[in-house]
Design a protein around this motif. Structure first.
Motif, PDB file in Angstrom:
ATOM      1  N   MET A   1       0.843  -1.210   0.000  1.00  0.00           N
ATOM      2  CA  MET A   1       0.000   0.000   0.000  1.00  0.00           C
ATOM      3  C   MET A   1       0.876   1.257   0.000  1.00  0.00           C
ATOM      4  O   MET A   1       2.059   1.196   0.263  1.00  0.00           O
ATOM      5  N   GLY A   2       0.276   2.377  -0.324  1.00  0.00           N
ATOM      6  CA  GLY A   2       1.047   3.611  -0.317  1.00  0.00           C
ATOM      7  C   GLY A   2       1.316   4.156  -1.694  1.00  0.00           C
ATOM      8  O   GLY A   2       1.940   5.202  -1.841  1.00  0.00           O
ATOM      9  N   GLY A   3       0.838   3.461  -2.739  1.00  0.00           N
ATOM     10  CA  GLY A   3       1.037   3.937  -4.107  1.00  0.00           C
ATOM     11  C   GLY A   3      -0.080   4.869  -4.526  1.00  0.00           C
ATOM     12  O   GLY A   3      -0.932   5.266  -3.714  1.00  0.00           O
ATOM     13  N   LYS A   4      -0.058   5.240  -5.795  1.00  0.00           N
ATOM     14  CA  LYS A   4      -1.114   6.100  -6.345  1.00  0.00           C
ATOM     15  C   LYS A   4      -2.462   5.430  -6.192  1.00  0.00           C
ATOM     16  O   LYS A   4      -2.605   4.230  -6.416  1.00  0.00           O
ATOM     17  N   ARG A   5      -3.485   6.209  -5.843  1.00  0.00           N
ATOM     18  CA  ARG A   5      -4.825   5.648  -5.641  1.00  0.00           C
ATOM     19  C   ARG A   5      -5.544   5.545  -6.993  1.00  0.00           C
ATOM     20  O   ARG A   5      -5.790   6.555  -7.648  1.00  0.00           O
ATOM     21  N   ILE A   6      -5.847   4.304  -7.384  1.00  0.00           N
ATOM     22  CA  ILE A   6      -6.388   4.034  -8.717  1.00  0.00           C
ATOM     23  C   ILE A   6      -7.872   3.683  -8.627  1.00  0.00           C
ATOM     24  O   ILE A   6      -8.286   2.883  -7.783  1.00  0.00           O
ATOM     25  N   ARG A  27       5.074  -6.811  -4.875  1.00  0.00           N
ATOM     26  CA  ARG A  27       5.906  -5.963  -4.012  1.00  0.00           C
ATOM     27  C   ARG A  27       6.318  -4.676  -4.718  1.00  0.00           C
ATOM     28  O   ARG A  27       6.707  -4.699  -5.887  1.00  0.00           O
ATOM     29  N   ASP A  28       6.193  -3.578  -4.013  1.00  0.00           N
ATOM     30  CA  ASP A  28       6.691  -2.277  -4.490  1.00  0.00           C
ATOM     31  C   ASP A  28       5.967  -1.744  -5.723  1.00  0.00           C
ATOM     32  O   ASP A  28       6.497  -0.876  -6.411  1.00  0.00           O
ATOM     33  N   ASP A  32      -2.280   1.424  -6.100  1.00  0.00           N
ATOM     34  CA  ASP A  32      -3.251   0.576  -5.399  1.00  0.00           C
ATOM     35  C   ASP A  32      -4.625   0.835  -5.982  1.00  0.00           C
ATOM     36  O   ASP A  32      -5.027   1.993  -6.111  1.00  0.00           O
ATOM     37  N   ILE A  33      -5.341  -0.224  -6.299  1.00  0.00           N
ATOM     38  CA  ILE A  33      -6.717  -0.043  -6.776  1.00  0.00           C
ATOM     39  C   ILE A  33      -7.620   0.119  -5.554  1.00  0.00           C
ATOM     40  O   ILE A  33      -7.719  -0.789  -4.724  1.00  0.00           O
ATOM     41  N   VAL A  34      -8.241   1.287  -5.444  1.00  0.00           N
ATOM     42  CA  VAL A  34      -9.063   1.555  -4.258  1.00  0.00           C
ATOM     43  C   VAL A  34     -10.552   1.461  -4.582  1.00  0.00           C
ATOM     44  O   VAL A  34     -11.380   1.438  -3.672  1.00  0.00           O
ATOM     45  N   VAL A 187       3.377   4.935 -15.578  1.00  0.00           N
ATOM     46  CA  VAL A 187       2.651   6.195 -15.367  1.00  0.00           C
ATOM     47  C   VAL A 187       2.648   6.534 -13.869  1.00  0.00           C
ATOM     48  O   VAL A 187       2.901   7.675 -13.468  1.00  0.00           O
ATOM     49  N   ALA A 188       2.393   5.531 -13.041  1.00  0.00           N
ATOM     50  CA  ALA A 188       2.248   5.789 -11.604  1.00  0.00           C
ATOM     51  C   ALA A 188       3.572   6.205 -10.974  1.00  0.00           C
ATOM     52  O   ALA A 188       3.594   7.049 -10.073  1.00  0.00           O
TER      53      ALA A 188
END
Ligand code: GRF
Length: 217
Positions: A1-6, A27-28, A32-34, A187-188
């Motif tokens: 978790m902690g990546g761009k919110r998709i 990993r890494d 993240d698909i929210v 892109v992210a």
């Protein structure tokens, strides 16, 4: 978790969504698909999302007076979930210019042809009818004209003499499942970025062998 919110928008079976979900679980991965939104209550992709604990919403286009009202509800739900980047994955509704502009440079799509060739629908039938020997798929930023916008990534596949629209679609789809997660990653994490109306890369470009179809003997 902690990546761009998709947020992912779908209309159907959701095989590209599944590929994106798998990638985000690695990993890494920088996204993240929210949220997954479907315009069809019966879209198979909704179950795929739910089975992995991702929040889903149905925004049924038949319940809205016009395209603007439908788009406004999608926009509202995306913002409610603090979505930063939207992926269209088999989303079969045209989004109105107001929505596309509001999400400009934060909205990407996958299309099963080598754009700008073959925008629209019935792509594989048209490719076969035209006798084209190489087809493929494209991940691109979305602009207001249908299936247009800066290209992030493409994959090419051969078209075989015995292909039907179904066999070609399956070959292209397998490539889609590889390229969409890669494009989303670039892109992210900013490896792919817009420079005017073209995408430039800060890494990962290389010369590959050409794809010949039919192969050289
Ligand atoms: C894919 O071929 C995609 O490129 C197109 O619609 C299809 C969706 O398939 N826009 P799925 O729902 O991801 O399985």
């Amino acid at each position: 978790m902690g990546g761009k919110r998709i947020g992912v928008l779908i209309s159907g079976r959701g095989s590209n969504l599944a590929a994106l979900i798998d990638a985000c679980a690695t990993r890494d991965f920088p996204a993240d698909i929210v949220l997954v939104i479907s315009n069809r209550p019966d879209a198979g992709g909704l179950q795929i999302a739910q089975s992995t604990g991702i929040q889903t919403r149905t925004v049924d286009h038949t319940e809205y007076a016009d395209r603007e009202a439908f788009d406004a509800e999608i926009d509202r739900v995306l913002r409610e979930h603090d979505v930063e980047l939207v992926c269209l994955a088999g989303f079969m509704r045209l989004l109105a210019p107001g929505f596309v502009e509001a999400w400009r440079d934060r909205l990407i799509n996958i299309h099963p042809s080598l754009l700008p060739a073959y925008p629209g629908v019935n792509i594989h039938e048209r490719v076969i009818d035209d006798g084209v020997r190489i087809s493929g798929c494209t991940v691109h930023y979305v602009r207001t004209a249908m299936d247009s916008g800066p290209i992030v990534a493409q994959a090419a596949v051969p078209v075989l003499s015995g292909d039907t629209a179904e066999t070609l679609a399956a070959r292209v789809l397998a490539a889609e499942h590889e390229i969409y997660p890669q494009a989303l990653r670039m892109v992210a994490d900013g490896t792919a970025r817009l420079s005017g109306e073209r995408v430039v890369f800060s890494a990962r470009e290389s010369e590959a062998a050409p794809l010949f179809s039919p192969p050289l003997s």
